[in-house]
Design a protein around this motif. Structure first.
Motif, PDB file in Angstrom:
ATOM      1  N   GLN A  10       1.065  -1.144   0.154  1.00 53.94           N
ATOM      2  CA  GLN A  10       0.077  -0.160   0.143  1.00 53.94           C
ATOM      3  C   GLN A  10       0.965   1.355   0.100  1.00 53.94           C
ATOM      4  OE1 GLN A  10      -3.346  -0.386  -0.371  1.00 53.94           O
ATOM      5  NE2 GLN A  10      -2.966  -2.490  -0.380  1.00 53.94           N
ATOM      6  N   VAL A  11       1.610   1.603  -1.325  1.00 53.67           N
ATOM      7  CA  VAL A  11       2.499   2.484  -1.299  1.00 53.67           C
ATOM      8  C   VAL A  11       1.887   3.821  -1.545  1.00 53.67           C
ATOM      9  CG1 VAL A  11       4.849   3.115  -2.185  1.00 53.67           C
ATOM     10  CG2 VAL A  11       4.141   0.903  -2.106  1.00 53.67           C
ATOM     11  N   VAL A  12       2.185   5.008  -1.037  1.00 55.53           N
ATOM     12  CA  VAL A  12       1.692   6.037  -1.062  1.00 55.53           C
ATOM     13  C   VAL A  12       3.013   7.112  -1.995  1.00 55.53           C
ATOM     14  CG1 VAL A  12       1.097   8.380  -0.305  1.00 55.53           C
ATOM     15  CG2 VAL A  12       0.570   6.406   0.959  1.00 55.53           C
ATOM     16  N   CYS A  13       2.546   7.251  -3.326  1.00 50.17           N
ATOM     17  CA  CYS A  13       3.511   7.557  -4.337  1.00 50.17           C
ATOM     18  C   CYS A  13       3.036   9.448  -4.672  1.00 50.17           C
ATOM     19  CB  CYS A  13       3.579   6.906  -5.491  1.00 50.17           C
ATOM     20  SG  CYS A  13       4.208   5.421  -5.572  1.00 50.17           S
ATOM     21  N   LYS A  21       4.350  21.626  -1.025  1.00 49.19           N
ATOM     22  CA  LYS A  21       3.026  21.721  -0.058  1.00 49.19           C
ATOM     23  C   LYS A  21       2.364  20.258  -0.371  1.00 49.19           C
ATOM     24  CE  LYS A  21      -0.046  23.939   2.367  1.00 49.19           C
ATOM     25  NZ  LYS A  21       0.444  24.093   3.711  1.00 49.19           N
ATOM     26  N   ASP A  22       1.948  19.722  -1.686  1.00 45.45           N
ATOM     27  CA  ASP A  22       1.309  18.454  -1.679  1.00 45.45           C
ATOM     28  C   ASP A  22       2.017  17.358  -0.962  1.00 45.45           C
ATOM     29  OD1 ASP A  22      -0.391  19.822  -3.550  1.00 45.45           O
ATOM     30  OD2 ASP A  22       0.868  19.285  -5.259  1.00 45.45           O
ATOM     31  N   MET A  27       2.211  13.542   3.092  1.00 43.52           N
ATOM     32  CA  MET A  27       2.905  12.727   4.373  1.00 43.52           C
ATOM     33  C   MET A  27       2.334  12.926   5.741  1.00 43.52           C
ATOM     34  SD  MET A  27       7.125  13.566   3.830  1.00 43.52           S
ATOM     35  CE  MET A  27       7.986  12.883   2.399  1.00 43.52           C
ATOM     36  N   GLN A  28       1.697  14.369   5.886  1.00 45.05           N
ATOM     37  CA  GLN A  28       1.067  14.387   7.204  1.00 45.05           C
ATOM     38  C   GLN A  28      -0.355  13.589   7.113  1.00 45.05           C
ATOM     39  OE1 GLN A  28       0.804  18.638   7.473  1.00 45.05           O
ATOM     40  NE2 GLN A  28       1.934  18.513   9.190  1.00 45.05           N
ATOM     41  N   SER A  29      -1.013  13.600   6.066  1.00 45.13           N
ATOM     42  CA  SER A  29      -2.300  12.736   6.097  1.00 45.13           C
ATOM     43  C   SER A  29      -2.303  11.530   6.139  1.00 45.13           C
ATOM     44  CB  SER A  29      -3.112  13.528   5.010  1.00 45.13           C
ATOM     45  OG  SER A  29      -2.562  12.857   3.776  1.00 45.13           O
ATOM     46  N   ARG A  30      -1.057  10.946   5.408  1.00 41.02           N
ATOM     47  CA  ARG A  30      -1.151   9.538   5.271  1.00 41.02           C
ATOM     48  C   ARG A  30       0.090   8.629   6.148  1.00 41.02           C
ATOM     49  NH1 ARG A  30      -3.143   7.869   0.531  1.00 41.02           N
ATOM     50  NH2 ARG A  30      -3.030   5.511   1.291  1.00 41.02           N
ATOM     51  N   GLY A  31       0.849   9.685   7.179  1.00 45.25           N
ATOM     52  CA  GLY A  31       1.453   9.149   8.225  1.00 45.25           C
ATOM     53  C   GLY A  31       2.763   8.512   7.436  1.00 45.25           C
ATOM     54  N   VAL A  32       3.337   8.881   6.334  1.00 50.45           N
ATOM     55  CA  VAL A  32       4.407   8.334   5.864  1.00 50.45           C
ATOM     56  C   VAL A  32       5.793   9.093   5.776  1.00 50.45           C
ATOM     57  CG1 VAL A  32       2.901   6.669   4.249  1.00 50.45           C
ATOM     58  CG2 VAL A  32       3.742   9.276   3.566  1.00 50.45           C
TER      59      VAL A  32
END
Length: 139
Positions: A10-13, A21-22, A27-32
């Motif tokens: 479940q990778v956030v790219c 800013k994006d 990073m903040q919202s997905r905790g990565v």
């Protein structure tokens, strides 16, 4: 054991054309702490943006321009200008005994896992190794 045994799928790219800013918000919202950067054109892995690099850039902007200008400056900074383009990548069948050496010798926080076309399949982080260690210690 192989990379596929511990990698996160479940990778956030993020796109290489996204703004700092994006990336910050993602990073903040997905905790990565690590964002594989993919090309908007063909979805191939082109870089890595780390939390450390993002924070140091944000702090430098705050110091130079002040807090009032931070939002505008973050929106004007592209991920492609900050990302690391020199990085090791893995395949899912790579032996963990070799991968762990990459982490130890290079003090890495993550390694992306790609398929034969260079598209992101997963990510292995130092946390994945800690989880593996914890499960082995329980047995």
């Amino acid at each position: 054991m192989k990379v596929s045994d511990i990698m996160s799928t479940q990778v956030v790219c993020i796109s290489h054309k996204a703004s700092l800013k994006d990336a910050h918000e993602l990073m903040q919202s997905r905790g990565v702490r690590h964002l594989p950067v993919i090309s908007e054109f063909d979805s191939k892995l082109v870089g890595i943006l780390t939390h450390k690099k993002m924070i140091s850039t944000v702090m430098a902007m705050m110091h130079k321009y002040g807090g009032n200008a931070l939002d505008r400056k973050e929106r004007g900074q592209l991920v492609e200008d900050l990302m690391d383009t020199e990085f090791q990548k893995l395949t899912e069948d790579e032996p963990l005994s070799i991968v762990v050496e990459y982490f130890i010798e290079n003090k890495l926080g993550c390694l992306p896992v790609v398929d034969t076309q260079g598209k992101v399949e997963g990510i292995v982080s130092s946390s994945d190794f800690v989880k593996l260690c914890a499960s082995l210690l329980k047995n």
